[in-house]
Write an enzyme that holds these catalytic residues in place. Structure first.
Site, PDB file in Angstrom:
ATOM      1  N   GLY A   1       0.789  -1.222   0.000  1.00 40.19           N
ATOM      2  CA  GLY A   1       0.000   0.000   0.000  1.00 40.19           C
ATOM      3  C   GLY A   1       0.821   1.273   0.000  1.00 40.19           C
TER       4      GLY A   1
ATOM      5  N   ASP B   1       3.065   3.948  -1.990  1.00 36.57           N
ATOM      6  CA  ASP B   1       3.237   4.361  -3.382  1.00 36.57           C
ATOM      7  C   ASP B   1       4.607   4.952  -3.630  1.00 36.57           C
ATOM      8  OD1 ASP B   1       0.429   3.833  -4.111  1.00 36.57           O
ATOM      9  OD2 ASP B   1       0.056   5.431  -2.684  1.00 36.57           O
TER      10      ASP B   1
ATOM     11  N   HIS C   1      14.955  14.085 -13.043  1.00 41.29           N
ATOM     12  CA  HIS C   1      14.449  12.730 -12.843  1.00 41.29           C
ATOM     13  C   HIS C   1      13.798  12.586 -11.464  1.00 41.29           C
ATOM     14  CE1 HIS C   1      17.016  10.652 -16.161  1.00 41.29           C
ATOM     15  NE2 HIS C   1      15.776  10.826 -16.566  1.00 41.29           N
TER      16      HIS C   1
ATOM     17  N   ASP D   1      14.035  10.467  -9.159  1.00 36.73           N
ATOM     18  CA  ASP D   1      14.869  10.123  -8.005  1.00 36.73           C
ATOM     19  C   ASP D   1      15.714  11.317  -7.549  1.00 36.73           C
ATOM     20  OD1 ASP D   1      16.204   9.793 -10.426  1.00 36.73           O
ATOM     21  OD2 ASP D   1      17.638   8.356  -9.607  1.00 36.73           O
TER      22      ASP D   1
ATOM     23  N   ASP E   1      28.507   9.967  -8.844  1.00 40.41           N
ATOM     24  CA  ASP E   1      27.464   8.999  -9.238  1.00 40.41           C
ATOM     25  C   ASP E   1      28.053   7.596  -9.413  1.00 40.41           C
ATOM     26  OD1 ASP E   1      25.406   7.580 -10.498  1.00 40.41           O
ATOM     27  OD2 ASP E   1      25.506   8.731 -12.368  1.00 40.41           O
TER      28      ASP E   1
ATOM     29  N   HIS F   1      18.727   0.238 -26.713  1.00 38.46           N
ATOM     30  CA  HIS F   1      18.678   1.168 -25.583  1.00 38.46           C
ATOM     31  C   HIS F   1      20.098   1.319 -25.045  1.00 38.46           C
ATOM     32  CE1 HIS F   1      17.712   3.088 -21.824  1.00 38.46           C
ATOM     33  NE2 HIS F   1      18.314   2.129 -21.168  1.00 38.46           N
TER      34      HIS F   1
ATOM     35  N   HIS G   1      24.076   6.447 -17.584  1.00 35.06           N
ATOM     36  CA  HIS G   1      25.053   6.569 -16.494  1.00 35.06           C
ATOM     37  C   HIS G   1      26.440   6.124 -16.936  1.00 35.06           C
ATOM     38  CE1 HIS G   1      22.180   7.555 -13.289  1.00 35.06           C
ATOM     39  NE2 HIS G   1      21.350   6.789 -13.972  1.00 35.06           N
TER      40      HIS G   1
ATOM     41  N   HIS H   1      24.891   7.865  -4.806  1.00 32.50           N
ATOM     42  CA  HIS H   1      23.930   7.260  -5.744  1.00 32.50           C
ATOM     43  C   HIS H   1      24.214   5.792  -5.984  1.00 32.50           C
ATOM     44  CE1 HIS H   1      23.123  11.417  -7.740  1.00 32.50           C
ATOM     45  NE2 HIS H   1      23.004  11.420  -6.430  1.00 32.50           N
TER      46      HIS H   1
ATOM     47  N   ASP I   1       1.743   7.417   1.179  1.00 33.25           N
ATOM     48  CA  ASP I   1       0.563   7.091   0.404  1.00 33.25           C
ATOM     49  C   ASP I   1       0.334   8.266  -0.541  1.00 33.25           C
ATOM     50  OD1 ASP I   1      -2.215   7.257  -0.339  1.00 33.25           O
ATOM     51  OD2 ASP I   1      -2.600   5.673   1.120  1.00 33.25           O
TER      52      ASP I   1
END
Lengths: 555, 555
Positions: free
Chosen positions: B46, B48, B73, B75, B193, B364, B368, B390, B443
């Site tokens: 439950g 999200d 992005h 994140d 990164d 694709h 990164h 990251h 939520d």
């Protein structure tokens, strides 16, 4: 006597990965090839095991003569404990396969009533109208077979799971000669493993992992932990050999690892030199520079040996700085998160972790045939009809396309899924009306089926929890007694929820007050009214949709 | 004035993948770099969205000057709607990044109170003690930046997300010169990164997908559907260009795809030739031989365009035999099952499906940096201190090992996780006492935090459902009124459960009968007794352990 037709009815493994099961019927005789399980997807809450729906077998119980097993992996034998209660027929298989089945049935108290018949490759067995020859194939476990099934209409070949390993570690090669003989004689239908059809080229030999293992063992500053599937007897054998080469002893831990090692060793299929084994209770004290430990748990199963070692929760073993940990197994898609969580725990301890990273010499090889091997089988068998099995739909489709390209199938290629029978006659082969097939969800504790409606309730419960409004009604007068109660779990925390739950009680009171006597007399009506009103209120207050379960208590 | 120290406090993204957030403080001035979210694991029922715990920021609210975003992005910006209510400070970012933030805040009704400050690369901005320069970097979306943050103690470089694309599709290369200048001048600390540190070599240029796209577009017998991340503006640009090359028009569908295309087009960052676009409502009737459709949903998100097209549940589009479907995106680990289910649906329609299969020319490429690019940055920046960011722990660890190997870090390399501050002074850099950090479960409907205790209840509910035993007690006399009721959901189906539930009621009656008056007077005692007895009974009968929620109703 009138020539009968041959029916092939796939009941599992065509359209999903796992729970392999195929029924073959000629006249009054039916056999089932394999009885596998699969693991549930995450959304099947509380489900432990998924097995094929065997309604079709139960309907034809009187014709069913045997279950014929190709090998001992769970996706080929795992459904046996759940289906034997309904269809207890003789089970055929090779020595190691039956040893695994035996142990499994014993655990479920089903062994006494079961009939197990051991089969040797090269010999033929008769089951009703069928004459079956087990053909030795190479795979990631031992004692695996393809089946050549002679029927009055012709020979059917079922590959089981296989790769064509030119240099198997046990020196038992894929029996290409027998397969070639059947191909030469003429094969009616080939059912072929599609697992690795998306991989180009050849799957490397099991021996391909040896150089990397030896390199890592030699470089290891302290103890080496190798985790692989417990049924990967070839892999275990190689680890033992490399350990010997570099002057280390071997220990085993994890229930399934210990079981499989004992079993294959007892059958003379695993060679462990004398004085090589360190007992579990001695692992902790043993010189880490001289130790290799084989354990199960490479998929980070919650209670497995490796998972517990990773978080310092194992009696016999710890992972320490500069220990070498080798995950010699596939990272099964869907398991990445728990596996990498486990790996991260060991990185934090400054262990040296090696896992499939796509680079350099492999640390794991697959047990399934890639495209070039699949082509070879199609060339050797050159069947009249070809039916790809063992795979999700796209794999079956791609295997069919590959066969088309090879061009050795003289008749038709059928891409079919579970429940779609093919009838073979003298004249041809035809799709027939579908039979009931599908998945059955099982709770491994109770061994009982879990109905889909129960899973849907669990999914609803899992989203926003449950809210239970309760009112008491006097059974004589029909009047409401006391105040309604509203309780909940998994919805809001006790602190956050106080105000909302007080409001919910008021909603129930209001709903009751606004209902007329007819409504109040019909409890299903009043429950539904409460459910609807509460749903609206709670969604407005919290934007959540808990499962609402109104209860009327007669007092 | 006394020289102050510089604190770097990671609050997200160090030890998990996503929810990136790093606080920097010098004296009385604090800034936050990025405010990202991540998607929950399946067991967080439950939930999200997962965002960083910002207790530390709230405690230091009076020092917090700004949130500085590297790129758009999720994140890196996705936590903004959830945290702005607590820490509404100015938000800095590039044009496209802020356009995305604006839309997101608008959806949550938070835009009016927010302060957005657009930044251009090459210019410097002052925020308290910090002077910040945005350095253009290449990545899978546009307008991405590394940050050079000048502090009284020296320059800090934060790479943001990047790759070093030598041939970017928008001809805006990674600004290596500026990075080199800072490296020459001397850099105190580099935060780098670590996403792709496990990949050897160089990440291919975004242009590497062009040959395969053109080949597939040319070979396509009917319409072409390309699905990619909606923020992959470079990819979308290339698809539009290839479509033009082969004489096809382009349509867009899916909310996020249409939004991102409109946004980047409005900013002049996506070039769409006149007359090129087919409107959504015209897609169905348009000549499929002349059509390319770009849509979101490559991860098979349940309500996404591609998921709906795959099951014939999309108003504007169907997938038909011989249509070409290209998934030009990564198959994110954990999403394999739904993605391949979606792919299988389209295979069943006999569409031609292409997805990342590891072979031939790529369909694709990642956004990164791989190992060689990471080494290049370490060589250019040659910082005194290096802190990998990251990534999950093993990635941070491997990035540190890589830096060790490169040897350009003159001081220390710190492998730290969320909540572990580093203090930089004139003398050195030091780990300091941990601050509160972690994940907050949200939520998305209510925007409210979900407490872990609620998740645990949901996990319990999801396993075997809920059983609610209810008894009514007269509030005046303390005697039980009527018979107890036991209801359940997600436990057993109505048919299977009848007998068990009848037995459960008897257990409750018996428990009550066997209780003495003192116990009966203490409701928490009696509830616990009922819970324990029912648990034992149900486990014995069904081998299940539902959540048991006893209720006593006062009447």
């Amino acid at each position: 006597m009138k020539q009968q037709s041959l029916w092939a009815v796939p009941l599992g493994g065509l359209g999903e990965f796992g729970m392999n099961m195929l029924a073959l019927r000629y006249g009054d005789d039916m056999i089932v090839i394999d009885a596998g399980m699969m693991f549930p997807e995450a959304e099947l809450l509380g489900v432990d095991v998924v097995i094929p729906d065997i309604t079709y077998l139960k309907q034809n119980r009187k014709h069913l003569r045997a279950i014929v097993l190709t090998h001992g992996h769970e996706d080929h034998i795992g459904a046996l404990p759940y289906i034997l209660r309904d269809i207890n027929v003789p089970i055929y298989g090779t020595e190691y396969t039956l040893a695994l089945v035996k142990r499994r049935l014993e655990e479920h108290g089903l062994l006494d009533d079961a009939t197990l018949r051991q089969v040797k490759t090269g010999l033929k067995i008769e089951i009703g109208a069928f004459e079956i020859e087990y053909i030795h194939v190479t795979h990631s476990t031992i004692d695996c077979a393809a089946l050549a099934i002679r029927t009055p209409l012709g020979v059917v070949i079922h590959t089981g799971d296989f790769k064509i390993d030119p240099t198997p570690t046990d020196l038992l090669p894929f029996d290409l000669h027998t397969l070639a003989n059947y191909g030469k004689e003429g094969v009616l239908a080939l059912f072929g493993d599609s697992t690795n059809v998306e991989r180009a080229g050849y799957t490397p030999s099991e021996r391909a992992v040896l150089p990397r293992l030896e390199e890592l063992f030699r470089a290891a500053p302290r103890k080496v932990i190798v985790s692989c599937f417990a049924s990967s007897i070839h892999r275990i054998q190689q680890v033992i050999e490399v350990a010997g080469t570099v002057g280390r002893k071997v220990g085993f831990t994890g229930r399934s690892m210990v079981n499989n090692v004992e079993l294959s060793h007892a059958l003379g299929r695993l060679n462990i030199p004398d004085g090589m084994v360190v007992r579990p209770q001695d692992l902790k004290a043993f010189d880490p520079k001289k130790l290799v430990v084989l354990m199960s748990g490479s998929q980070a199963e919650p209670m497995s040996a490796l998972s517990r070692v990773a978080v310092d929760n194992h009696r016999q073993l710890t992972v320490d700085e500069n220990d070498t940990v080798i995950l010699s197994s596939r990272i099964i898609p869907g398991n990445e998160k728990p596996i990498f969580r486990m790996i991260d725990h060991m990185f934090r301890k400054r262990a040296l972790i090696y896992y499939e990273d796509g680079g350099r010499a492999p640390i794991h090889v697959s047990g399934h045939a890639s495209q070039e091997e699949l082509k070879l089988v199609l060339n050797l068998v050159r069947p009249k009809y070809f039916i790809p099995v063992h795979g999700e739909f796209r794999m079956l489709f791609r295997h069919a396309a590959l066969a088309q390209q090879v061009g050795t199938v003289s008749g038709e290629i059928f891409v079919i899924e579970d429940g779609q029978p093919i009838e073979f006659t003298e004249e041809g082969a035809y799709r027939r009306e579908k039979v009931k097939a599908g998945r059955v969800l099982v709770d491994s504790g109770s061994l009982e089926e879990i109905e889909e409606v129960v899973i849907r309730d669990r999914q609803h419960l899992s989203e926003d929890g449950v809210v239970v409004p309760i009112i008491a009604i006097d059974k004589h007068t029909g009047t409401v007694e006391g105040s309604p109660e509203v309780v909940s779990r998994g919805f809001l925390s006790a602190d956050d929820g106080q105000e909302v739950m007080a409001g919910a009680r008021e909603v129930v009171v209001r709903t009751m007050a606004q209902s007329n006597p007819e409504e109040m007399a019909d409890w299903s009506v009043i429950k539904e009214k409460i459910r609807v009103d509460l749903k609206r209120y709670l969604n407005k207050q919290t934007a959540k949709r808990p499962l609402i379960l109104p209860v009327i208590l007669e007092v």
